[in-house]
Design an enzyme around this catalytic site. Structure first.
Site, PDB file in Angstrom:
ATOM      1  N   LYS A   1      42.051  50.327  47.696  1.00 41.90           N
ATOM      2  CA  LYS A   1      41.238  49.368  49.026  1.00 41.90           C
ATOM      3  C   LYS A   1      42.364  48.555  49.818  1.00 41.90           C
ATOM      4  O   LYS A   1      41.975  48.841  51.419  1.00 41.90           O
ATOM      5  CB  LYS A   1      40.718  48.722  48.922  1.00 41.90           C
ATOM      6  CG  LYS A   1      39.323  49.162  48.042  1.00 41.90           C
ATOM      7  CD  LYS A   1      37.770  48.039  48.085  1.00 41.90           C
ATOM      8  CE  LYS A   1      38.105  46.913  47.113  1.00 41.90           C
ATOM      9  NZ  LYS A   1      38.239  47.098  45.102  1.00 41.90           N
TER      10      LYS A   1
ATOM     11  N   ARG B   1      30.181  42.350  47.457  1.00 43.24           N
ATOM     12  CA  ARG B   1      30.728  43.105  46.297  1.00 43.24           C
ATOM     13  C   ARG B   1      29.601  43.077  45.125  1.00 43.24           C
ATOM     14  O   ARG B   1      29.422  43.309  44.129  1.00 43.24           O
ATOM     15  CB  ARG B   1      31.718  41.892  45.765  1.00 43.24           C
ATOM     16  CG  ARG B   1      33.267  42.255  45.857  1.00 43.24           C
ATOM     17  CD  ARG B   1      33.815  42.926  45.301  1.00 43.24           C
ATOM     18  NE  ARG B   1      34.772  42.442  43.327  1.00 43.24           N
ATOM     19  CZ  ARG B   1      36.453  42.184  44.872  1.00 43.24           C
ATOM     20  NH1 ARG B   1      36.143  42.309  45.835  1.00 43.24           N
ATOM     21  NH2 ARG B   1      36.626  41.667  43.438  1.00 43.24           N
TER      22      ARG B   1
ATOM     23  N   ARG C   1      50.708  46.555  37.077  1.00 41.22           N
ATOM     24  CA  ARG C   1      51.350  45.968  38.178  1.00 41.22           C
ATOM     25  C   ARG C   1      51.616  44.456  37.335  1.00 41.22           C
ATOM     26  O   ARG C   1      51.105  43.679  36.684  1.00 41.22           O
ATOM     27  CB  ARG C   1      49.977  45.353  39.189  1.00 41.22           C
ATOM     28  CG  ARG C   1      49.575  44.565  40.571  1.00 41.22           C
ATOM     29  CD  ARG C   1      48.523  46.126  40.764  1.00 41.22           C
ATOM     30  NE  ARG C   1      47.701  44.523  41.019  1.00 41.22           N
ATOM     31  CZ  ARG C   1      46.436  44.980  42.056  1.00 41.22           C
ATOM     32  NH1 ARG C   1      46.927  45.934  42.866  1.00 41.22           N
ATOM     33  NH2 ARG C   1      45.080  44.437  42.418  1.00 41.22           N
TER      34      ARG C   1
ATOM     35  N   ARG D   1      50.033  38.335  36.819  1.00 44.45           N
ATOM     36  CA  ARG D   1      49.124  37.335  37.478  1.00 44.45           C
ATOM     37  C   ARG D   1      48.234  36.712  36.371  1.00 44.45           C
ATOM     38  O   ARG D   1      47.765  37.312  35.874  1.00 44.45           O
ATOM     39  CB  ARG D   1      47.960  37.471  38.495  1.00 44.45           C
ATOM     40  CG  ARG D   1      48.945  37.149  40.179  1.00 44.45           C
ATOM     41  CD  ARG D   1      47.817  37.956  41.469  1.00 44.45           C
ATOM     42  NE  ARG D   1      46.701  38.908  41.038  1.00 44.45           N
ATOM     43  CZ  ARG D   1      46.660  39.123  42.136  1.00 44.45           C
ATOM     44  NH1 ARG D   1      47.057  40.180  43.185  1.00 44.45           N
ATOM     45  NH2 ARG D   1      44.537  39.758  41.830  1.00 44.45           N
TER      46      ARG D   1
ATOM     47  N   ARG E   1      37.139  42.015  34.747  1.00 42.01           N
ATOM     48  CA  ARG E   1      37.091  42.716  36.169  1.00 42.01           C
ATOM     49  C   ARG E   1      36.429  43.973  36.424  1.00 42.01           C
ATOM     50  O   ARG E   1      35.640  44.100  37.204  1.00 42.01           O
ATOM     51  CB  ARG E   1      38.649  42.738  37.073  1.00 42.01           C
ATOM     52  CG  ARG E   1      38.914  41.443  38.000  1.00 42.01           C
ATOM     53  CD  ARG E   1      40.455  41.340  37.752  1.00 42.01           C
ATOM     54  NE  ARG E   1      40.755  42.014  39.174  1.00 42.01           N
ATOM     55  CZ  ARG E   1      42.476  42.373  39.099  1.00 42.01           C
ATOM     56  NH1 ARG E   1      43.060  42.333  37.941  1.00 42.01           N
ATOM     57  NH2 ARG E   1      42.652  43.120  40.116  1.00 42.01           N
TER      58      ARG E   1
HETATM   59  P1  ADP Z   1      40.387  43.579  43.265  1.00 44.28           P
HETATM   60  O1  ADP Z   1      40.290  43.739  44.157  1.00 44.28           O
HETATM   61  O2  ADP Z   1      41.910  43.499  42.822  1.00 44.28           O
HETATM   62  O3  ADP Z   1      40.063  41.986  41.888  1.00 44.28           O
HETATM   63  P2  ADP Z   1      40.265  41.198  44.873  1.00 44.28           P
HETATM   64  O4  ADP Z   1      41.731  41.373  45.857  1.00 44.28           O
HETATM   65  O5  ADP Z   1      39.371  41.716  45.795  1.00 44.28           O
HETATM   66  O6  ADP Z   1      40.543  41.940  43.611  1.00 44.28           O
HETATM   67  O7  ADP Z   1      39.753  39.359  44.336  1.00 44.28           O
HETATM   68  C1  ADP Z   1      40.317  39.058  43.576  1.00 44.28           C
HETATM   69  C2  ADP Z   1      39.371  38.474  43.197  1.00 44.28           C
HETATM   70  O8  ADP Z   1      38.603  37.313  44.471  1.00 44.28           O
HETATM   71  C3  ADP Z   1      38.133  38.922  42.217  1.00 44.28           C
HETATM   72  O9  ADP Z   1      38.322  38.576  41.296  1.00 44.28           O
HETATM   73  C4  ADP Z   1      36.786  37.495  42.809  1.00 44.28           C
HETATM   74  O10 ADP Z   1      37.294  36.810  41.679  1.00 44.28           O
HETATM   75  C5  ADP Z   1      37.075  36.979  43.795  1.00 44.28           C
HETATM   76  N1  ADP Z   1      36.728  37.967  44.820  1.00 44.28           N
HETATM   77  C6  ADP Z   1      37.157  39.181  46.046  1.00 44.28           C
HETATM   78  N2  ADP Z   1      36.238  38.919  47.341  1.00 44.28           N
HETATM   79  C7  ADP Z   1      35.200  39.186  46.402  1.00 44.28           C
HETATM   80  C8  ADP Z   1      33.480  38.670  46.982  1.00 44.28           C
HETATM   81  N3  ADP Z   1      32.966  39.920  48.290  1.00 44.28           N
HETATM   82  N4  ADP Z   1      33.095  38.087  45.847  1.00 44.28           N
HETATM   83  C9  ADP Z   1      33.100  37.347  44.763  1.00 44.28           C
HETATM   84  N5  ADP Z   1      34.266  37.281  44.468  1.00 44.28           N
HETATM   85  C10 ADP Z   1      34.761  37.673  45.267  1.00 44.28           C
END
Ligand code: ADP
Ligand code: ZN
Length: 215
Positions: free
Chosen positions: A13, A88, A127, A162, A173
């Site tokens: 994304k 999300r 990663r 990380r 996740r």
């Molecule tokens: P990825 O898609 O690789 O899991 P992101 O960078 O989108 O990573 O998000 C990292 C973390 O931030 C998520 O695992 C979550 O904890 C939090 N997060 C991001 N966006 C949201 C959202 N819209 N709602 C709830 N938590 C979020």
């Protein structure tokens, strides 16, 4: 353009969103980036979000909506936005629908980046990230490795896994994605806004999105 990008963690994304901003100047809004910046800064939002993020859990909807309600009303959103990592959950998608109605903004579409599970898992487990908070360069031990000493090519700091990239957090996740986020695909289908793209190559995905936008 005013679009939502859907897809599992590791679906690409962020990469697709960045390429799309080059196309028409729409801003990329990544809730993950906003949260990571807050953690780095150590502000109230960051303190509240950090533990959830490290475990690979979602940050509470109320916190996310507070961030996005403010963010979507900033001037740079007028010409367009690409929502990356938001919504999300179904409650976030419903709250977004109400918010956009109130602001008199119409979404063009919600694009689902469909990537096979084995590809996702491989991408996430390989990663690595530069440990220097001011650098945070992203590596991949197969396709884009750091130096032989395991240090960053840009700044020389150690390259690490990380907290949310450990096997345990990755599994969490993905489970969270299946349970809470995958249902958004049918949500946007019912809204008549869904475009599904089999996405293995970011550049090709971007071309497909442009075609949809053109008509
Ligand atoms: P990825 O898609 O690789 O899991 P992101 O960078 O989108 O990573 O998000 C990292 C973390 O931030 C998520 O695992 C979550 O904890 C939090 N997060 C991001 N966006 C949201 C959202 N819209 N709602 C709830 N938590 C979020
Ligand atoms: Zn670095």
């Amino acid at each position: 353009m005013k679009i939502v990008l859907l897809g599992a963690p590791g679906a690409g994304k962020g990469t697709v969103a960045k390429l799309l901003t080059d196309y028409d100047g729409s801003v990329q809004i990544s809730t993950g980036d906003i949260l990571r910046a807050a953690v780095k800064e150590g502000n109230e939002l960051g303190k509240e979000a950090k533990a959830y993020m490290d475990r690979g859990d979602l940050v509470p909807d109320s916190l996310i909506m507070k961030i996005m309600e403010a963010r979507l009303q900033e001037d740079d959103c007028q010409s367009g936005f690409i929502l990356d990592g938001f919504p999300r959950t179904i409650p976030q998608a419903e709250a977004l629908r109400e918010l956009l109605k109130r602001l008199d903004i119409r979404l063009d579409m919600a694009v689902n980046l469909d990537v096979p599970k084995d590809v996702i898992l491989d991408r996430l487990t390989t990663r690595r990230t530069c440990s220097n908070p001011d650098c945070q360069a992203i590596y991949n031990i197969k396709s884009n490795p750091p130096t032989a000493e395991g240090t960053c090519k840009k700044c020389g700091a150690p390259v690490i896994q990380r907290d949310d990239e450990t096997e345990k957090a990755i599994m969490n996740r993905l489970e969270t994605y299946n349970e809470k986020t995958a249902p958004l695909i049918s949500f946007y289908e019912k809204e008549g806004l869904l475009k599904n793209i089999l996405s293995l190559n970011s550049a090709e995905t971007v071309e497909e999105i442009k075609k949809y936008l053109a008509g």
